[in-house]
Design an enzyme around this catalytic site. Structure first.
Site, mmCIF file in Angstrom:
data_model
loop_
_atom_site.group_PDB
_atom_site.id
_atom_site.type_symbol
_atom_site.label_atom_id
_atom_site.label_comp_id
_atom_site.label_asym_id
_atom_site.label_seq_id
_atom_site.Cartn_x
_atom_site.Cartn_y
_atom_site.Cartn_z
ATOM 1 N N ASP A 48 -3.934 5.627 6.430
ATOM 2 C CA ASP A 48 -4.421 6.849 7.054
ATOM 3 C C ASP A 48 -5.343 6.440 8.210
ATOM 4 O O ASP A 48 -4.862 6.125 9.292
ATOM 5 C CB ASP A 48 -5.120 7.659 5.957
ATOM 6 C CG ASP A 48 -5.488 9.063 6.369
ATOM 7 O OD1 ASP A 48 -4.752 9.658 7.152
ATOM 8 O OD2 ASP A 48 -6.515 9.567 5.890
ATOM 9 N N ARG B 272 0.968 12.209 -8.975
ATOM 10 C CA ARG B 272 1.522 10.867 -8.727
ATOM 11 C C ARG B 272 2.950 10.749 -9.253
ATOM 12 O O ARG B 272 3.737 9.949 -8.756
ATOM 13 C CB ARG B 272 0.661 9.796 -9.415
ATOM 14 C CG ARG B 272 -0.744 9.655 -8.856
ATOM 15 C CD ARG B 272 -1.385 8.405 -9.429
ATOM 16 N NE ARG B 272 -2.836 8.396 -9.297
ATOM 17 C CZ ARG B 272 -3.498 7.975 -8.220
ATOM 18 N NH1 ARG B 272 -2.832 7.545 -7.167
ATOM 19 N NH2 ARG B 272 -4.810 7.986 -8.193
ATOM 20 N N LYS C 266 0.250 7.240 8.844
ATOM 21 C CA LYS C 266 -0.028 8.426 9.675
ATOM 22 C C LYS C 266 -0.673 7.921 10.957
ATOM 23 O O LYS C 266 -1.891 7.849 11.053
ATOM 24 C CB LYS C 266 -1.032 9.343 8.972
ATOM 25 C CG LYS C 266 -0.557 10.034 7.714
ATOM 26 C CD LYS C 266 -1.677 10.975 7.233
ATOM 27 C CE LYS C 266 -1.547 11.314 5.781
ATOM 28 N NZ LYS C 266 -2.730 12.021 5.257
ATOM 29 N N GLU D 149 0.840 -1.203 0.000
ATOM 30 C CA GLU D 149 0.000 0.000 0.000
ATOM 31 C C GLU D 149 0.874 1.252 0.000
ATOM 32 O O GLU D 149 2.001 1.229 0.495
ATOM 33 C CB GLU D 149 -0.890 0.005 1.256
ATOM 34 C CG GLU D 149 -2.370 -0.135 1.002
ATOM 35 C CD GLU D 149 -3.028 1.005 0.220
ATOM 36 O OE1 GLU D 149 -2.400 1.600 -0.679
ATOM 37 O OE2 GLU D 149 -4.186 1.291 0.515
HETATM 38 P P1 IMP Z 1 -7.613 5.041 4.861
HETATM 39 O O1 IMP Z 1 -8.744 4.118 4.549
HETATM 40 O O2 IMP Z 1 -8.071 6.269 5.596
HETATM 41 O O3 IMP Z 1 -6.448 4.368 5.549
HETATM 42 O O4 IMP Z 1 -7.140 5.637 3.504
HETATM 43 C C1 IMP Z 1 -6.176 5.065 2.732
HETATM 44 C C2 IMP Z 1 -6.195 5.664 1.341
HETATM 45 O O5 IMP Z 1 -6.518 7.068 1.363
HETATM 46 C C3 IMP Z 1 -4.825 5.580 0.738
HETATM 47 O O6 IMP Z 1 -4.648 4.359 0.057
HETATM 48 C C4 IMP Z 1 -4.792 6.769 -0.171
HETATM 49 O O7 IMP Z 1 -5.357 6.439 -1.414
HETATM 50 C C5 IMP Z 1 -5.665 7.792 0.508
HETATM 51 N N1 IMP Z 1 -4.859 8.737 1.310
HETATM 52 C C6 IMP Z 1 -4.808 8.839 2.643
HETATM 53 N N2 IMP Z 1 -3.986 9.814 3.045
HETATM 54 C C7 IMP Z 1 -3.465 10.335 1.919
HETATM 55 C C8 IMP Z 1 -2.521 11.388 1.673
HETATM 56 O O8 IMP Z 1 -1.960 12.044 2.573
HETATM 57 N N3 IMP Z 1 -2.258 11.634 0.367
HETATM 58 C C9 IMP Z 1 -2.826 10.931 -0.654
HETATM 59 N N4 IMP Z 1 -3.707 9.959 -0.468
HETATM 60 C C10 IMP Z 1 -4.028 9.650 0.804
HETATM 61 MG MG MG Z 2 -4.608 4.178 -2.231
#
Ligand code: IMP
Ligand code: MG
Length: 187
Positions: free
Chosen positions: A104, A166, A132, A100
């Protein structure tokens, strides 16, 4: 150092990223010695990291991809996930390493891991370039992490904002004015 338009600050420069990817490759190669690994990339962000990581592996390895979409705002995940493209491979009995770009809230990956675990792989681990920790809403067991970063929206090296940036060879912090512009006035 000049910074590209839309980038407030370079968080991890190209050399730093590449050095860490090489170290992760060496660590994974040692851990998976004697086994074949299937790298599962989450489209689209993980593609860049995965391509570099794979070239640092000295064990037999294959790749496959999944595309998932989370319904949510531009910079936030909702945890409601839909599979847009499933794996080509049957992962039963295989050593699977999910690759991955960033974790986040953890909601996306948590859903994905549940789905993959149900298919009975021999082993199932996660390698994330970035995490994060401050933003985590659900615990996800991540075996390999590239970098822990602060709670800021980052772009580059596969990570996008509205599908752009990207291609940056480094990880940068998105100019906060752009986030505000994209989220204000949203329906
Ligand atoms: P989660 O479900 O909140 O863990 O989100 C994960 C997904 O959100 C990642 O695979 C990214 O596609 C997107 N994402 C989360 N934080 C960022 C960031 O700081 N920059 C770009 N994409 C992010
Ligand atoms: Mg992603």
């Amino acid at each position: 150092m000049t910074v590209d338009h839309g980038v407030a600050e370079v968080l991890l420069d190209e050399a730093t990223v590449q050095e860490r990817v090489a170290a992760l490759g060496a660590e994974i190669s040692a851990d998976f010695e004697g086994r074949e690994v299937l790298l599962v990339g989450v489209l689209k962000g993980a593609v860049f990291f995965m391509a570099d990581l794979m070239r640092r592996l000295s064990i037999p390895c294959e790749i496959d991809f999944m595309a998932i979409s989370s319904y949510g705002a531009a910079t936030d995940s909702s945890g409601v996930v839909r599979i847009l493209k499933d794996l080509d491979a049957n992962i039963a009995g295989r050593h699977v390493l999910v690759v991955e770009d960033i974790i986040d809230s953890g909601l996306t990956l948590s859903y994905l891991m549940r789905t993959l675990r149900a298919r009975r792989p021999a082993t199932l681990e996660i390698c994330a370039l970035l995490t994060k920790p401050e933003r985590r809403e659900i615990d996800v067991p991540v075996r390999y992490v590239g970098f822990e970063i602060p709670n800021r929206f980052v772009i580059g090296y596969g990570l996008d904002f509205a599908e752009r940036y990207r291609n940056l060879p480094y990880i940068g912090v998105l100019d906060p004015d752009l986030v505000t512009a994209a989220t204000s006035g949203a329906p």
